[in-house]
Motif scaffolding. Structure first.
Motif, short mmCIF file in Angstrom:
data_model
loop_
_atom_site.label_atom_id
_atom_site.label_comp_id
_atom_site.label_asym_id
_atom_site.label_seq_id
_atom_site.Cartn_x
_atom_site.Cartn_y
_atom_site.Cartn_z
N ARG A 1 0.83 -1.20 0.00
CA ARG A 1 0.00 0.00 0.00
C ARG A 1 0.87 1.26 0.00
NH1 ARG A 1 -3.59 2.98 4.68
NH2 ARG A 1 -3.98 4.83 3.39
N HIS A 2 1.80 1.35 0.95
CA HIS A 2 2.60 2.56 1.06
C HIS A 2 3.84 2.53 0.18
CE1 HIS A 2 0.37 2.45 4.99
NE2 HIS A 2 0.12 3.67 4.58
N ASN A 3 4.41 1.35 -0.03
CA ASN A 3 5.55 1.13 -0.92
C ASN A 3 6.73 2.04 -0.59
OD1 ASN A 3 6.87 -0.26 -2.93
ND2 ASN A 3 6.14 1.07 -4.57
N THR A 4 6.97 2.23 0.67
CA THR A 4 8.15 2.96 1.13
C THR A 4 8.47 2.47 2.53
OG1 THR A 4 9.12 5.16 1.41
CG2 THR A 4 6.86 4.88 2.14
N PRO A 5 9.74 2.38 2.91
CA PRO A 5 10.07 1.95 4.27
C PRO A 5 9.45 2.91 5.28
CG PRO A 5 12.01 1.86 2.86
CD PRO A 5 10.95 2.57 2.08
N ARG A 6 8.81 2.33 6.30
CA ARG A 6 8.12 3.14 7.30
C ARG A 6 8.75 2.95 8.67
NH1 ARG A 6 2.81 4.87 5.93
NH2 ARG A 6 2.74 5.63 8.09
N ILE A 7 8.53 3.95 9.53
CA ILE A 7 9.05 3.95 10.89
C ILE A 7 7.94 3.55 11.85
CG2 ILE A 7 9.98 5.42 12.73
CD1 ILE A 7 11.15 7.20 10.49
N GLY A 8 8.28 2.72 12.84
CA GLY A 8 7.37 2.47 13.95
C GLY A 8 6.33 1.41 13.77
N ARG A 9 6.59 0.41 12.91
CA ARG A 9 5.65 -0.72 12.85
C ARG A 9 5.73 -1.50 14.16
NH1 ARG A 9 4.07 -1.56 7.44
NH2 ARG A 9 5.62 -0.71 5.99
N ILE A 10 4.58 -1.86 14.70
CA ILE A 10 4.53 -2.68 15.90
C ILE A 10 3.66 -3.89 15.59
CG2 ILE A 10 3.91 -2.79 18.34
CD1 ILE A 10 4.42 0.21 18.47
N LEU A 11 4.31 -5.03 15.45
CA LEU A 11 3.65 -6.25 15.01
C LEU A 11 2.74 -6.80 16.10
CD1 LEU A 11 3.56 -8.44 12.73
CD2 LEU A 11 5.38 -9.62 14.01
N MET A 12 1.56 -7.26 15.68
CA MET A 12 0.64 -7.95 16.57
C MET A 12 0.53 -9.44 16.24
SD MET A 12 -2.34 -5.05 16.78
CE MET A 12 -3.38 -5.90 17.97
N ALA A 13 0.46 -9.77 14.94
CA ALA A 13 0.26 -11.17 14.58
C ALA A 13 0.69 -11.42 13.14
CB ALA A 13 -1.21 -11.55 14.75
N THR A 14 1.07 -12.68 12.87
CA THR A 14 1.38 -13.12 11.52
C THR A 14 0.61 -14.40 11.22
OG1 THR A 14 3.25 -14.56 12.11
CG2 THR A 14 3.73 -12.22 11.78
N GLY A 15 0.42 -14.65 9.92
CA GLY A 15 -0.27 -15.87 9.51
C GLY A 15 -0.23 -16.00 8.01
N ARG A 16 -0.95 -17.00 7.50
CA ARG A 16 -0.97 -17.20 6.05
C ARG A 16 -1.68 -16.05 5.35
NH1 ARG A 16 -3.81 -22.89 6.47
NH2 ARG A 16 -4.88 -21.58 8.00
N ASP A 17 -2.75 -15.55 5.96
CA ASP A 17 -3.49 -14.40 5.43
C ASP A 17 -4.33 -13.84 6.56
OD1 ASP A 17 -5.83 -16.01 5.60
OD2 ASP A 17 -5.60 -16.69 3.53
N ALA A 18 -5.23 -12.91 6.23
CA ALA A 18 -6.00 -12.22 7.27
C ALA A 18 -6.89 -13.16 8.08
CB ALA A 18 -6.84 -11.11 6.65
N ALA A 19 -7.25 -14.29 7.52
CA ALA A 19 -8.10 -15.24 8.26
C ALA A 19 -7.38 -15.78 9.50
CB ALA A 19 -8.51 -16.40 7.36
N ASP A 20 -6.06 -15.85 9.44
CA ASP A 20 -5.28 -16.37 10.57
C ASP A 20 -5.03 -15.33 11.66
OD1 ASP A 20 -4.99 -18.93 9.50
OD2 ASP A 20 -3.18 -18.37 8.39
N VAL A 21 -5.27 -14.06 11.37
CA VAL A 21 -4.92 -13.00 12.32
C VAL A 21 -6.11 -12.10 12.62
CG1 VAL A 21 -2.51 -13.06 11.59
CG2 VAL A 21 -4.06 -11.45 10.50
N ALA A 22 -7.31 -12.65 12.58
CA ALA A 22 -8.50 -11.86 12.88
C ALA A 22 -8.39 -11.28 14.29
CB ALA A 22 -9.75 -12.72 12.76
N LEU A 23 -8.63 -10.00 14.43
CA LEU A 23 -8.54 -9.35 15.74
C LEU A 23 -9.53 -9.94 16.72
CD1 LEU A 23 -8.27 -5.65 14.51
CD2 LEU A 23 -6.41 -7.08 15.38
N THR A 24 -10.74 -10.19 16.24
CA THR A 24 -11.76 -10.82 17.08
C THR A 24 -12.52 -11.84 16.25
OG1 THR A 24 -13.46 -9.16 16.55
CG2 THR A 24 -12.05 -8.71 18.47
N THR A 25 -12.87 -12.94 16.87
CA THR A 25 -13.73 -13.96 16.26
C THR A 25 -14.82 -14.30 17.24
OG1 THR A 25 -11.85 -14.88 15.03
CG2 THR A 25 -13.82 -16.26 15.24
N SER A 26 -16.06 -14.15 16.83
CA SER A 26 -17.18 -14.46 17.73
C SER A 26 -17.90 -15.69 17.23
CB SER A 26 -18.14 -13.27 17.82
OG SER A 26 -18.66 -12.96 16.54
N PHE A 27 -18.30 -16.52 18.17
CA PHE A 27 -19.03 -17.75 17.85
C PHE A 27 -20.50 -17.53 18.16
CE2 PHE A 27 -14.64 -18.70 18.71
CZ PHE A 27 -14.28 -19.48 17.62
N GLY A 28 -21.06 -16.61 17.38
CA GLY A 28 -22.42 -16.16 17.57
C GLY A 28 -22.53 -14.76 16.99
#
Length: 270
Positions: free
Chosen positions: A226-253
């Motif tokens: 998206r930004h295509n330039t080195p950025r300062i201050g990334r703070i990683l929360m999660a990694t996975g194969r794609d967004a399905a593996d790193v959903a911030l919240t998953t509700s069973f209902g």
């Protein structure tokens, strides 16, 4: 430098609902947290923490009838340096990759390598292997896809993004990392905090960000289509194969999101 991060997220629910959350800073940044990372709920409910198969910190809880608000905050020490750029990064032949890297060459929920392999080879087959090839892919996606929150859709896949030429940060990441996999380069999805540090402020409300990493010369490197330039201050929360593996919240209902606020600010060191 030090970066203050946090969030407030509220869901309503007609009945008590089990949930899994992924709202913690990634363990790889634990040494950078100043003091203690704080996570609370309103009303107060117990959260059981565990690590998933990718090493991300997850929490299990049951949201009460009526809903729940999540609040989190942390102060994180950061080098203040932009993303590492290593033009000498080498692509390893698939047969020489560690076993645990093969997962990141496979198709996944939002990354259909089977649909995009021919496209990828037609676009990037003549590019130099390694860093230059990943950068060519990142450049293409950055120029091919138009950013806009109105283009967001939770069902959109990499192939959809390629055809529609529009999306949000996760869509840029999905398309770029899928092209990398098609070219035999292990790639994974990342989510976390990315503030407007060292760049002009974005007037849009702050959000969590999505980018991707590739495995070159025996280590992971950050790329951001998206930004295509080195950025300062990334703070990683999660990694996975794609967004399905790193959903911030998953509700069973059934639950309804009613508030979503993210904060990422550079602060003066004490």
């Amino acid at each position: 430098m030090q970066i203050k991060v946090g969030f407030e997220i509220t869901y309503t629910a007609a009945q008590s609902t089990p949930m899994v959350i992924m709202l913690s800073i990634h363990p790889s940044r634990y040494a950078d947290i100043v003091g203690t990372e704080r996570l609370s709920t309103e009303p107060d409910v117990p959260i059981g923490l565990y690590r998933d198969g990718f090493g991300n910190v997850c929490g299990r809880l049951v949201a009460p009838s009526g809903g729940v608000t999540f609040r989190g905050s942390a102060l994180v020490r950061d080098s203040g340096l932009p993303d590492i750029v290593n033009p000498a990064g080498q692509q390893l032949p698939v047969e020489q990759l560690p076993d645990d890297m093969l997962l990141y060459l496979m198709p996944s929920r939002y990354c259909e390598t089977d649909k995009l392999t021919d496209v990828a080879w037609s676009l990037f087959g003549n590019t130099p292997q390694g860093w230059a090839r990943v950068q060519a892919i990142t450049d293409f996606v950055h120029n091919h896809v138009t950013f806009g929150y109105q283009h967001a859709h939770h069902m959109k896949s990499a192939h959809d993004v390629y055809e529609s030429r529009a999306g949000v940060c996760r869509d840029f990441a999905h398309l770029a990392l899928t092209f990398c996999r098609c070219m035999g380069i292990p790639a994974r999805y990342c989510t976390g905090y990315l503030g407007d540090i060292g760049v002009p402020p974005d007037p849009a409300p702050m959000d969590f960000s999505g980018w991707f990493e590739v495995y070159l010369s025996g280590q992971w490197y950050t790329f951001d289509a998206r930004h295509n330039t080195p950025r300062i201050g990334r703070i990683l929360m999660a990694t996975g194969r794609d967004a399905a593996d790193v959903a911030l919240t998953t509700s069973f209902g059934r639950m309804t999101l009613t508030k979503f606020v993210v904060v990422t600010d550079e602060v003066a060191a004490a």
